[in-house]
Structures are given as structure tokens and as C-alpha cells.
Design a protein around this motif. Structure first.
Motif, PDB file in Angstrom:
ATOM      1  N   VAL A   3       0.829  -1.193   0.000  1.00 41.70           N
ATOM      2  CA  VAL A   3       0.000   0.000   0.000  1.00 41.70           C
ATOM      3  C   VAL A   3       0.863   1.242   0.000  1.00 41.70           C
ATOM      4  N   GLN A   5       0.380   5.615  -1.289  1.00 38.24           N
ATOM      5  CA  GLN A   5      -0.348   6.639  -2.030  1.00 38.24           C
ATOM      6  C   GLN A   5       0.381   6.900  -3.333  1.00 38.24           C
ATOM      7  N   ASP A 158      -6.096  -2.780   4.630  1.00 39.17           N
ATOM      8  CA  ASP A 158      -7.008  -2.739   3.491  1.00 39.17           C
ATOM      9  C   ASP A 158      -6.324  -1.961   2.372  1.00 39.17           C
ATOM     10  N   ARG A 159      -5.965  -2.651   1.305  1.00 44.00           N
ATOM     11  CA  ARG A 159      -5.211  -2.027   0.228  1.00 44.00           C
ATOM     12  C   ARG A 159      -6.039  -1.043  -0.587  1.00 44.00           C
ATOM     13  N   ARG A 160      -7.353  -1.111  -0.468  1.00 44.15           N
ATOM     14  CA  ARG A 160      -8.188  -0.173  -1.209  1.00 44.15           C
ATOM     15  C   ARG A 160      -8.041   1.239  -0.665  1.00 44.15           C
ATOM     16  N   THR A 161      -7.824   1.344   0.636  1.00 44.80           N
ATOM     17  CA  THR A 161      -7.755   2.658   1.273  1.00 44.80           C
ATOM     18  C   THR A 161      -6.397   2.933   1.906  1.00 44.80           C
ATOM     19  N   GLY A 162      -5.526   1.911   1.978  1.00 45.30           N
ATOM     20  CA  GLY A 162      -4.243   2.100   2.638  1.00 45.30           C
ATOM     21  C   GLY A 162      -4.386   2.320   4.128  1.00 45.30           C
ATOM     22  N   THR A 163      -5.317   1.573   4.758  1.00 47.68           N
ATOM     23  CA  THR A 163      -5.652   1.793   6.160  1.00 47.68           C
ATOM     24  C   THR A 163      -5.495   0.514   6.969  1.00 47.68           C
ATOM     25  N   THR A 177      -3.378   5.492   8.316  1.00 46.95           N
ATOM     26  CA  THR A 177      -3.261   5.359   6.863  1.00 46.95           C
ATOM     27  C   THR A 177      -1.827   5.593   6.420  1.00 46.95           C
TER      28      THR A 177
END
Length: 392
Positions: A3, A5, A158-163, A177
Motif C-alpha cells: 500500500v 499513495q 485494506d489495500r483499497r484505502t491504505g488503512t 493510513t
């Protein structure tokens, strides 16, 4: 994929980053002329020339004059170990460990400090940021030379949100995050589960480097598995893989923090081992003391270790039957126990795994010990930059 951004996939910055990684990946195989890079990547010679200049400025590559087919050419190679570096940081319940590595996968700095239990994520990140600064200064490495930071945390991401999401061993990390970590470190950050980093470290730095299919099992405060399938880290659909600590072992066992009963974590984690042994000895103990007592022949410690090993082996058997790995590697703070822990794990595997699979699967203790996760973080940064391992 870890993950991090990133820019819009269609943006110019994302395209430049992709092209940089393609060139670095090509050069990591050995010194290569710019013309050969253009042919290998499909990029124009002008684009290659411009990107190489950027990579030289960043300290990632070096150029030197050469001849190719009788003509003058520019030879491009990875920079010396005095150039760019990657950083791996591992957060545990009571520690922060940092490793700095060069582009040729050589560790040039390593530090670990103990932190109080129950710290907040913000406190831990501030401690790590200061540790990063002091480690770089001690190694005489400029902050601008840091390619990125691979950060391992003991929890699902959670790789969708980087959280970091529910299920983390350290609940203080839930909701953190990758963007928050980058703001504190002021560097590119790759956020990853610690067991996944342990697996990556083993096939990069460890004695089983290059092994195509590996299950890395970290037995600690929690119990997690990192998977390498056909030479590639396996992340699953949204990144929540390897949560074997929440595999039910006993239907009517203790209530687990995940909400189920009798999970492996309630039977074989170092938390439960400490609780059982502290009650038996009538005094508080720590993980290192479990190892020491067991190696000294304390029957109570040996019993606790054996029961934990049998439970871990039973859970690993299900993974073994499913993916037929080449090697199972056990890591975490109990690696010093060696065969004392591997023995009961092997016994359970022999009972619950398909015989032919077990006969052709190696079960070993991690050669990297508690360094694995931080080493994996450093390797992650390099490999995301397209720099292939040069170690065997």
C-alpha cells in the motif's frame, strides 16, 4: 502490491515513475548501455537519456563512457553503495527496529529500541521518525538519498484505502493510513503487514532466497502468515491474507479478540504463553524468558512451547494441503528455540497434512530471526523501484 499513495495512474508523474522503474529493473541485471535499455524497455532513446539523467541526480545510477559495436556509448549501472538507500521499519508491541540498505542489498545501518507497551500509533511514529534521523546521521546518509520507507505493522491493511483495519494486534494502529505515516516521515512510504514482509525478507535475504513457494509463519503476540506463490508475494483480494491466528482450533475455547472462540491466537500466541507461564511461576515473565527457560530444561516452559507448537502445526497443515509449498519458515521472537518449537509443529503437520505433501515440504526456522520484518521493508522499497536482488 504494497500500500502506498500514488499519483493518478494516467498522470505524467505516474508515467515517469513507471518508466524509471522499468529502467532500474533493466539496469539491476548488470551494467547496460542506454541503447540496450531503449531496446529492452521499448522507450525512445531520448526518453531513456532524460530519465537516466534524473536517476543520476537522485543517486540511483551512474554512467560511464564505453563503446558498443565500435561506437561511443553511455554505460548505465546501479550507483555505488554510497548513493541511494532504502529503509525498513518494523513496529512490534515493545520495539521499533530500523534497517538501512544500499541498492545492492547491503545493510549499512541497523538499530532497535524498546518502547513502552500500550503506546499510541502517533507516539510510535514520532519515536521511529527520530530513530530514522539518528540512524541516517550515524550512517552518514543524506535524507534526500532515501528512496522510500517500507513500514511493517502487526495487523491487516485494506489495500483499497491504505488503512490499518480491525484485527491489528495493536489496536492503537487501527485507522492509521499510509498518508499519515508519510506526513510524519516526510518520505515515500510503503505500508505492509509484518508477516508479509517477513516472507519477502526470507526469499530475498534469507537462506531460502529464490525459493518459489513459501509460507512464512510469524509466531508472536499474534500469529500471521506471509505467502510467496511462484516467487511473488500473495496479497489476496483486498490484502487481508494469512490471518491464521484467527483459525478456530477448539470450538469451545477462549473468546478471541476477533469475536470467535478457540482461535489459534488464544492457544499458541506468545501472549497466551506468557500468561500461562506467569501463572505457573507466580511471577511475570517476558517472551525472552520463555526461550531461556525452555532451553534450560524448565519442564513448565517446555510444556507451554510444545502445546503451542502442536496448535501452530495443525493450522499450518491446512495451508500446506491447499498450496503445497516448497518451504515453511517459522519466524518471530521464538526462533531461538529451534527444534524445540519446530519438533511439535512437525508432529502436527505429519498428522494433519497429506503425507506426500509433508514428505516434500521443508520445515525450517527463520535464518533472519527478529530482523526479518525490517529487512523485508527495505527489500520492498527496492523491489518496488524495480531494483532486483543481487544476493543469492
Amino acid at each position: 502490491m504494497p500500500v502506498r499513495q500514488r499519483s493518478n495512474p494516467g498522470s505524467q508523474s505516474a508515467l515517469r515513475l513507471s518508466n524509471q522503474q522499468r529502467i532500474l529493473s533493466t539496469v539491476s541485471g548488470g551494467p547496460t548501455t542506454q541503447a540496450e535499455i531503449a531496446r529492452a524497455t521499448g522507450l525512445s532513446t531520448a526518453t531513456v537519456s532524460n530519465i537516466v539523467k534524473v536517476l543520476v541526480d537522485l543517486g540511483l545510477v551512474a554512467t560511464s563512457p564505453t563503446t558498443s559495436s565500435g561506437r561511443r556509448a553511455q554505460l548505465v549501472s546501479l550507483s555505488s553503495t554510497d548513493g541511494a538507500v532504502s529503509v525498513g521499519i518494523d513496529f512490534g508491541r515493545r520495539h521499533v527496529r530500523i534497517i538501512v540498505a544500499t541498492l545492492d542489498y547491503r545493510v549499512i545501518a541497523e538499530k532497535e529500541i524498546e518502547i513502552p507497551a500500550g503506546y499510541t500509533a502517533a507516539e510510535a511514529l514520532d519515536i521511529a521518525a527520530n530513530l530514522l534521523t539518528s540512524t541516517l546521521n550515524h550512517a552518514r546518509v543524506s535524507r534526500t538519498s532515501v528512496l522510500g520507507v517500507g513500514v511493517g505493522v502487526p495487523g491487516p491493511i485494506d489495500r483499497r484505502t491504505g488503512t490499518v483495519v480491525d484485527g491489528a494486534i495493536l489496536p492503537e494502529w487501527v485507522g492509521v493510513t499510509v498518508g499519515m505515516v508519510e506526513e510524519i516521515f516526510e518520505l515515500p512510504v510503503y505500508l505492509e503487514n509484518d508477516a508479509n514482509l517477513g516472507a519477502l525478507a526470507e526469499v530475498t535475504w534469507g537462506s531460502h532466497a529464490g525459493t518459489p513457494t513459501v509460507v512464512f509463519v510469524k509466531v508472536g503476540t499474534g500469529i500471521g502468515a506471509g505467502l510467496i506463490l511462484n516467487g511473488v508475494p500473495y496479497a489476496g483480494n483486498i490484502g487481508l491474507t494469512g490471518e491464521i491466528g484467527h483459525t478456530p482450533i477448539y470450538e469451545h475455547g477462549l473468546l478471541c479478540r476477533c469475536g470467535n472462540r478457540g482461535c489459534l491466537e488464544t492457544v499458541a500466541s506468545t501472549t497466551i504463553m506468557i500468561e500461562l507461564l506467569s501463572r505457573t511461576l507466580d511471577r511475570p515473565v517476558r517472551t525472552k524468558e520463555i526461550v531461556r527457560l525452555a532451553l534450560e530444561g524448565d519442564e513448565r516452559a517446555i510444556r507451554v512451547v510444545e502445546e503451542a507448537g502442536l496448535a501452530v502445526g495443525r493450522s499450518i497443515a491446512a495451508i500446506t494441503n491447499l498450496i503445497n509449498p516448497h518451504t515453511i519458515i517459522v519466524g518471530g521472537p521464538l526462533t531461538g528455540l529451534g527444534e524445540m518449537l519446530l519438533g511439535p509443529i512437525r508432529s502436527a503437520l505429519q498428522r494433519y497434512a497429506v503425507p506426500m505433501i509433508m514428505e516434500t515440504t521443508d520445515l525450517v526456522m527463520s535464518s533472519l530471526g527478529e530482523r526479518a520484518e525490517a529487512l523485508g521493508g527495505a527489500a520492498l522499497v527496492l523491489q518496488q523501484a524495480g531494483i532486483k536482488p543481487t544476493v543469492s
